[in-house]
Write a protein that holds these residues in place. Structure first.
Motif: not given
Length: 132
Positions: A73-99
């Motif tokens: 129900d709530i968009q956004g993130a807590l105010i302050g510093e964050h550690t950020v992770t980004i990944a796009n490994e597809p689950p087994p059997g799914q197509a690989r992302p273009a980038v």
């Protein structure tokens, strides 16, 4: 009768156009994720508070655009510093992302971001495949 109608209208006036406010410790976060200048599609992005608190999550679209969700129900993130992770490994059997997002960005400690109070935060990540 006329006075009663006026009194009702005046009593209801503060409610017209009011939206329920979200928590004051949450701010909107959107952005674009690119890898070597190309949009990173189907990437999961996580903002984990540097101190204590609940993480926020998002997923990029074909243009690399994301917006974070704190709860269903709530968009956004807590105010302050964050550690950020980004990944796009597809689950087994799914197509690989273009980038593909290099695996190094899926580990905590490579990326960070600050979510500022009382504003819409546009936080872009221009990732690279070159080792640093």
């Amino acid at each position: 009768m006329k006075r009663q109608i006026i009194a009702l209208l005046l009593a209801a006036f503060p409610l017209i156009g009011c939206q329920p406010a979200g928590p004051s410790n949450i701010a909107e976060v959107t952005g674009i994720v690119t890898v070597d200048g190309k949009p990173a599609d189907s990437a999961t992005i996580t903002f984990a508070p540097a101190h204590a608190g609940k993480s926020s999550f998002g997923r990029t679209d074909d243009a690399g655009y994301y917006h974070l969700v704190y709860t269903t129900d709530i968009q956004g993130a807590l105010i302050g510093e964050h550690t950020v992770t980004i990944a796009n490994e597809p689950p087994p059997g799914q197509a690989r992302p273009a980038v593909m997002v290099p695996r190094q960005y899926g580990r905590a400690g490579k990326l960070s971001a600050n979510v500022a109070a009382n504003q819409k935060n546009q936080i872009d990540f221009a990732l690279t495949t070159k080792a640093k």
